[in-house]
Design an enzyme around this catalytic site. Structure first.
Site, PDB file in Angstrom:
ATOM      1  N   HIS A  92      42.498  19.399 -27.452  1.00  0.00           N
ATOM      2  CA  HIS A  92      42.021  19.225 -28.813  1.00  0.00           C
ATOM      3  C   HIS A  92      41.878  17.740 -29.117  1.00  0.00           C
ATOM      4  O   HIS A  92      42.782  16.946 -28.817  1.00  0.00           O
ATOM      5  CB  HIS A  92      43.020  19.822 -29.808  1.00  0.00           C
ATOM      6  N   ASN A 128      54.132  15.475 -19.925  1.00  0.00           N
ATOM      7  CA  ASN A 128      55.263  14.597 -19.630  1.00  0.00           C
ATOM      8  C   ASN A 128      55.578  13.845 -20.900  1.00  0.00           C
ATOM      9  O   ASN A 128      54.976  14.080 -21.947  1.00  0.00           O
ATOM     10  CB  ASN A 128      54.952  13.653 -18.461  1.00  0.00           C
TER      11      ASN A 128
END
Length: 264
Positions: A92, A128
């Site tokens: 997005h 991460n």
């Protein structure tokens, strides 16, 4: 709900959409509370812009399915074929929760509109610490803005570099930029960020692969640098940059490891 698009006066300061070079093939698309300037040659957004009212945000369950925008020819969008059978996420650009404010029905319609492919760009899969940081930057700046009027205008897009690696008929962007702007007692304030996924993208041999030791890197950067990288006219945003304040004394690109590293 009407697709009224980004409102330039949302912060009570005239803040127009960032402007690409007029020579570029750009299609402006309006959605509920956000707009996309689609680079139809690259088949990705050159700019997205969303208005966020933090005081009226709704806590909505994720809903919506990725789909092509029927207003744009399919050949001008990066659609499902690019993301199939690999480790690419449909990232997005305008986050699904950002336009999701106001009445429950309006908020849900706006959230679901973020699932058009025109609002997506390929990002390496897997999270991460640095990618989680990138996704939380708007929350961090919004929390700061709550001491004023709880409103933000946020601009996000990939850096559409000519040297981005080719893959399935597109070029995978290696960097993304984001600028958040808000109103203070003294006027407009803004801050800019860059996400670098270069170490996570390998399209050699005509396929997408994730290098084993790669990592996302997130930086707070001068907005003037974003204007140069993305080849955009950013209007008032560079002069409103919080990194330009005398008391900050920050220069260059600042690598971020946590939200607490962000200067606002």
């Amino acid at each position: 709900m009407t697709s009224d698009g980004y409102a330039s006066d949302f912060l009570d300061i005239d803040l127009p959409l960032p402007a690409p070079d007029p020579a570029r093939a750009i299609s402006e698309l309006a959605y509920p509370r956000f707009s996309v300037l689609l680079d139809t040659d690259r088949r990705l957004a050159a700019v997205t812009a969303v208005n966020i009212d933090g005081a009226q945000l709704q806590d909505l369950r994720r809903s919506g399915e990725w789909r092509l925008d029927p207003r744009v020819p399919e050949r001008e969008q990066t659609g499902p074929a690019v993301y199939a059978g690999n480790d690419l996420d449909r990232g997005h650009l305008v986050r699904r929760r950002d336009p999701g404010w106001g009445s429950m029905n309006d908020a849900r319609a706006a959230m679901e509109a973020t699932f058009f492919y025109t609002n997506a760009a390929p990002q390496a899969a897997g999270f991460n610490q640095s990618k989680e940081l990138w996704l939380g930057l708007e929350d961090h700046v919004l929390a700061y803005a709550e001491t004023t009027d709880q409103r933000l205008s946020v601009f996000t897009a990939p850096v559409l570099d000519r040297d981005d690696p080719p893959y399935r008929g597109i070029r995978v962007p290696l960097r993304f930029w984001k600028i958040a702007a808000w109103r203070t007692d003294s006027g407009l304030a803004a801050t800019g960020f860059v996400l670098d996924q270069t170490d996570l993208v390998d399209t050699s041999g005509g396929r997408f692969a994730t290098p084993p030791l790669g990592a996302f890197r997130t930086f707070q950067v001068p907005i003037a640098d974003i204007a140069e990288l993305a080849e955009l006219d950013l209007g008032l945003l560079p002069t409103a940059d919080v990194l330009d304040r005398p008391e900050v004394r920050a220069s260059g690109w600042r690598a971020l490891s946590s939200r607490e590293d962000v200067i606002v």
